[in-house]
Design a protein around this motif. Sequence first.
Motif, PDB file in Angstrom:
ATOM      1  N   SER A   8       0.822  -1.202   0.000  1.00  0.00           N
ATOM      2  CA  SER A   8       0.000   0.000   0.000  1.00  0.00           C
ATOM      3  C   SER A   8       0.852   1.245   0.000  1.00  0.00           C
ATOM      4  O   SER A   8       0.603   2.191  -0.748  1.00  0.00           O
ATOM      5  CB  SER A   8      -0.910   0.009   1.239  1.00  0.00           C
ATOM      6  OG  SER A   8      -1.794  -1.080   1.200  1.00  0.00           O
ATOM      7  N   ALA A   9       1.876   1.248   0.845  1.00  0.00           N
ATOM      8  CA  ALA A   9       2.741   2.418   0.903  1.00  0.00           C
ATOM      9  C   ALA A   9       3.467   2.627  -0.407  1.00  0.00           C
ATOM     10  O   ALA A   9       3.663   3.755  -0.860  1.00  0.00           O
ATOM     11  CB  ALA A   9       3.756   2.249   2.042  1.00  0.00           C
ATOM     12  N   ASP A  65     -13.801  -9.557   1.241  1.00  0.00           N
ATOM     13  CA  ASP A  65     -13.522  -8.752   2.426  1.00  0.00           C
ATOM     14  C   ASP A  65     -12.172  -8.077   2.215  1.00  0.00           C
ATOM     15  O   ASP A  65     -11.144  -8.747   2.116  1.00  0.00           O
ATOM     16  CB  ASP A  65     -13.494  -9.646   3.663  1.00  0.00           C
ATOM     17  CG  ASP A  65     -13.209  -8.882   4.945  1.00  0.00           C
ATOM     18  OD1 ASP A  65     -13.081  -7.632   4.880  1.00  0.00           O
ATOM     19  OD2 ASP A  65     -13.098  -9.522   6.004  1.00  0.00           O
ATOM     20  N   ALA A  66     -12.177  -6.760   2.154  1.00  0.00           N
ATOM     21  CA  ALA A  66     -10.924  -6.049   1.904  1.00  0.00           C
ATOM     22  C   ALA A  66      -9.878  -6.347   2.972  1.00  0.00           C
ATOM     23  O   ALA A  66      -8.672  -6.286   2.705  1.00  0.00           O
ATOM     24  CB  ALA A  66     -11.184  -4.541   1.826  1.00  0.00           C
ATOM     25  N   ALA A  67     -10.315  -6.661   4.174  1.00  0.00           N
ATOM     26  CA  ALA A  67      -9.374  -6.965   5.246  1.00  0.00           C
ATOM     27  C   ALA A  67      -8.545  -8.209   4.939  1.00  0.00           C
ATOM     28  O   ALA A  67      -7.463  -8.385   5.503  1.00  0.00           O
ATOM     29  CB  ALA A  67     -10.120  -7.147   6.565  1.00  0.00           C
ATOM     30  N   LYS A  74      -4.269   1.254   1.931  1.00  0.00           N
ATOM     31  CA  LYS A  74      -5.148   1.699   3.006  1.00  0.00           C
ATOM     32  C   LYS A  74      -5.970   2.912   2.605  1.00  0.00           C
ATOM     33  O   LYS A  74      -7.074   3.117   3.136  1.00  0.00           O
ATOM     34  CB  LYS A  74      -4.334   2.003   4.257  1.00  0.00           C
ATOM     35  CG  LYS A  74      -3.333   3.137   4.121  1.00  0.00           C
ATOM     36  CD  LYS A  74      -2.542   3.333   5.406  1.00  0.00           C
ATOM     37  CE  LYS A  74      -1.558   4.494   5.288  1.00  0.00           C
ATOM     38  NZ  LYS A  74      -0.786   4.691   6.548  1.00  0.00           N
ATOM     39  N   GLU A  75      -5.476   3.738   1.672  1.00  0.00           N
ATOM     40  CA  GLU A  75      -6.219   4.926   1.265  1.00  0.00           C
ATOM     41  C   GLU A  75      -7.518   4.595   0.552  1.00  0.00           C
ATOM     42  O   GLU A  75      -8.393   5.451   0.430  1.00  0.00           O
ATOM     43  CB  GLU A  75      -5.344   5.804   0.361  1.00  0.00           C
ATOM     44  CG  GLU A  75      -4.201   6.479   1.076  1.00  0.00           C
ATOM     45  CD  GLU A  75      -3.047   5.538   1.369  1.00  0.00           C
ATOM     46  OE1 GLU A  75      -2.219   5.876   2.239  1.00  0.00           O
ATOM     47  OE2 GLU A  75      -2.947   4.454   0.733  1.00  0.00           O
ATOM     48  N   PHE A  76      -7.674   3.364   0.055  1.00  0.00           N
ATOM     49  CA  PHE A  76      -8.920   2.922  -0.565  1.00  0.00           C
ATOM     50  C   PHE A  76      -9.734   2.012   0.355  1.00  0.00           C
ATOM     51  O   PHE A  76     -10.903   1.759   0.074  1.00  0.00           O
ATOM     52  CB  PHE A  76      -8.638   2.156  -1.862  1.00  0.00           C
ATOM     53  CG  PHE A  76      -8.058   2.986  -2.977  1.00  0.00           C
ATOM     54  CD1 PHE A  76      -8.150   4.365  -2.986  1.00  0.00           C
ATOM     55  CD2 PHE A  76      -7.410   2.362  -4.042  1.00  0.00           C
ATOM     56  CE1 PHE A  76      -7.613   5.124  -4.013  1.00  0.00           C
ATOM     57  CE2 PHE A  76      -6.870   3.118  -5.089  1.00  0.00           C
ATOM     58  CZ  PHE A  76      -6.971   4.491  -5.074  1.00  0.00           C
ATOM     59  N   ASP A  77      -9.107   1.481   1.397  1.00  0.00           N
ATOM     60  CA  ASP A  77      -9.769   0.517   2.271  1.00  0.00           C
ATOM     61  C   ASP A  77     -10.540   1.267   3.354  1.00  0.00           C
ATOM     62  O   ASP A  77     -10.069   1.474   4.473  1.00  0.00           O
ATOM     63  CB  ASP A  77      -8.721  -0.407   2.882  1.00  0.00           C
ATOM     64  CG  ASP A  77      -9.345  -1.572   3.643  1.00  0.00           C
ATOM     65  OD1 ASP A  77     -10.567  -1.553   3.864  1.00  0.00           O
ATOM     66  OD2 ASP A  77      -8.586  -2.499   4.009  1.00  0.00           O
ATOM     67  N   LYS A 338     -13.386  11.048   4.122  1.00  0.00           N
ATOM     68  CA  LYS A 338     -12.311  11.183   5.116  1.00  0.00           C
ATOM     69  C   LYS A 338     -11.704   9.835   5.486  1.00  0.00           C
ATOM     70  O   LYS A 338     -10.718   9.782   6.227  1.00  0.00           O
ATOM     71  CB  LYS A 338     -12.821  11.874   6.371  1.00  0.00           C
ATOM     72  CG  LYS A 338     -13.816  11.070   7.186  1.00  0.00           C
ATOM     73  CD  LYS A 338     -14.234  11.840   8.433  1.00  0.00           C
ATOM     74  CE  LYS A 338     -15.210  11.025   9.290  1.00  0.00           C
ATOM     75  NZ  LYS A 338     -15.619  11.776  10.498  1.00  0.00           N
ATOM     76  N   TYR A 339     -12.285   8.761   4.955  1.00  0.00           N
ATOM     77  CA  TYR A 339     -11.783   7.428   5.297  1.00  0.00           C
ATOM     78  C   TYR A 339     -10.687   6.997   4.319  1.00  0.00           C
ATOM     79  O   TYR A 339     -10.679   5.873   3.808  1.00  0.00           O
ATOM     80  CB  TYR A 339     -12.944   6.431   5.322  1.00  0.00           C
ATOM     81  CG  TYR A 339     -14.029   6.861   6.274  1.00  0.00           C
ATOM     82  CD1 TYR A 339     -13.805   6.830   7.651  1.00  0.00           C
ATOM     83  CD2 TYR A 339     -15.245   7.336   5.806  1.00  0.00           C
ATOM     84  CE1 TYR A 339     -14.789   7.261   8.543  1.00  0.00           C
ATOM     85  CE2 TYR A 339     -16.232   7.760   6.687  1.00  0.00           C
ATOM     86  CZ  TYR A 339     -15.997   7.720   8.046  1.00  0.00           C
ATOM     87  OH  TYR A 339     -16.958   8.153   8.923  1.00  0.00           O
ATOM     88  N   ASN A 340      -9.805   7.927   4.063  1.00  0.00           N
ATOM     89  CA  ASN A 340      -8.660   7.669   3.191  1.00  0.00           C
ATOM     90  C   ASN A 340      -7.346   7.972   3.909  1.00  0.00           C
ATOM     91  O   ASN A 340      -6.304   8.078   3.288  1.00  0.00           O
ATOM     92  CB  ASN A 340      -8.763   8.513   1.911  1.00  0.00           C
ATOM     93  CG  ASN A 340      -8.711  10.003   2.197  1.00  0.00           C
ATOM     94  OD1 ASN A 340      -8.733  10.435   3.351  1.00  0.00           O
ATOM     95  ND2 ASN A 340      -8.648  10.815   1.144  1.00  0.00           N
ATOM     96  N   GLY A 341      -7.431   8.125   5.227  1.00  0.00           N
ATOM     97  CA  GLY A 341      -6.241   8.424   6.008  1.00  0.00           C
ATOM     98  C   GLY A 341      -6.074   9.888   6.319  1.00  0.00           C
ATOM     99  O   GLY A 341      -5.243  10.261   7.136  1.00  0.00           O
TER     100      GLY A 341
END
Length: 376
Positions: A8-9, A65-67, A74-77, A338-341
Amino acid sequence: MERRDLLSATVLAVLLATGIAATTAAKTATSQRHKPRRPVPAAVSSCDVYNKGSWVADESYPLYDAASCPFVRKEFDCRRMGRPDTTYLKYRWQPTPPCSLPRFDGLKLLSTWRGKTVAFVGDSLVVNQYESLLCMLHAAAPGARTNASWASGESPSITVRFEDYGVTLVYYLSHYLVDLVHDKARRIALKLDTVDEGRNWLGADVLVFGSWRWWARKSWDYIQDGNTVVQDMDRTQAFTKGLQTWARWVDANLLQASTKVFFQGYSPNHLNGQEWGAPWGKTCVGETMPVNNTAAYHGQPNPQDAIVRRVLAGMTKPVHLLDITFMSQLRKDGHTTKYNGDIQGGDCTHWCVAGVPDTWNTVFYSVLAAGNSLRY
């Protein structure tokens, strides 16, 4: 660092990279006389699976399940980043009956793509679709061995290989589909007439392209079109010129190849609530339900849609337009906000994964499956 965090990073770093490395390779784009061509028809010729339909609740959704997916950053999860509601995960696109979409079959797709390379080329909206597809395939074959790698420099990319199937899926960062390079003075040039970076895309069995968002930004010092050099120009005109250059490159390099070529249609944002009957100033932030009255949606056509259709119709190589615009316009609830970090953010452009991009890939799958086109 966990594997998913590392990937992700890295994807985030690639997306934020300038993608402007200089290149000295010879031009691969060559001019070719075009014969008018009608756009490739939808998956079912008598059905408009893109623009006639609605979002229906389906308790069998989401498709994964994205998890449990190691490939979504993480910016999309959104769930990972704290989104509390889950209704946005429970919608399936239903074309107007009797038309329908097949259920996505990841194992069938992996088997069909055995030994093949599938490449996605474009901006972060293309990444949305790319990571969604990786998760859909991973959910279908959770025990399959996978390897992920990345490259920076001249051609930033992410590569994920499903080793048990010999299937390789690559994402190439290309905001404009034409070259963005450094000149000798280290100035940034947007070159509307070259696709030298396209040498990296050759050899793919399936190519999915997408571009528009970055044309609204000025990330260059000057624009060059042949011998003409300007600091800036009308962005729609620049987009048209760039897309025409890309089209010539596709015809010149892929016409005789068996490569299947797709173009991702315009992915809408939701920054103007008046489009769906909300007060002025309302955005996607806080939205938890789709637009359920398609007749009440007042979003305006995007001028780039007509440009894309005109350019694709003039190409000799068949290119299928994944016309995702309308179905996505109805999903004001599907953005990362806002759920993108970024707790202060209000991202109404990118999409949660799992979420709306899964439907883009379901339609993508249906096009591949139609007319025995899953065969190579």
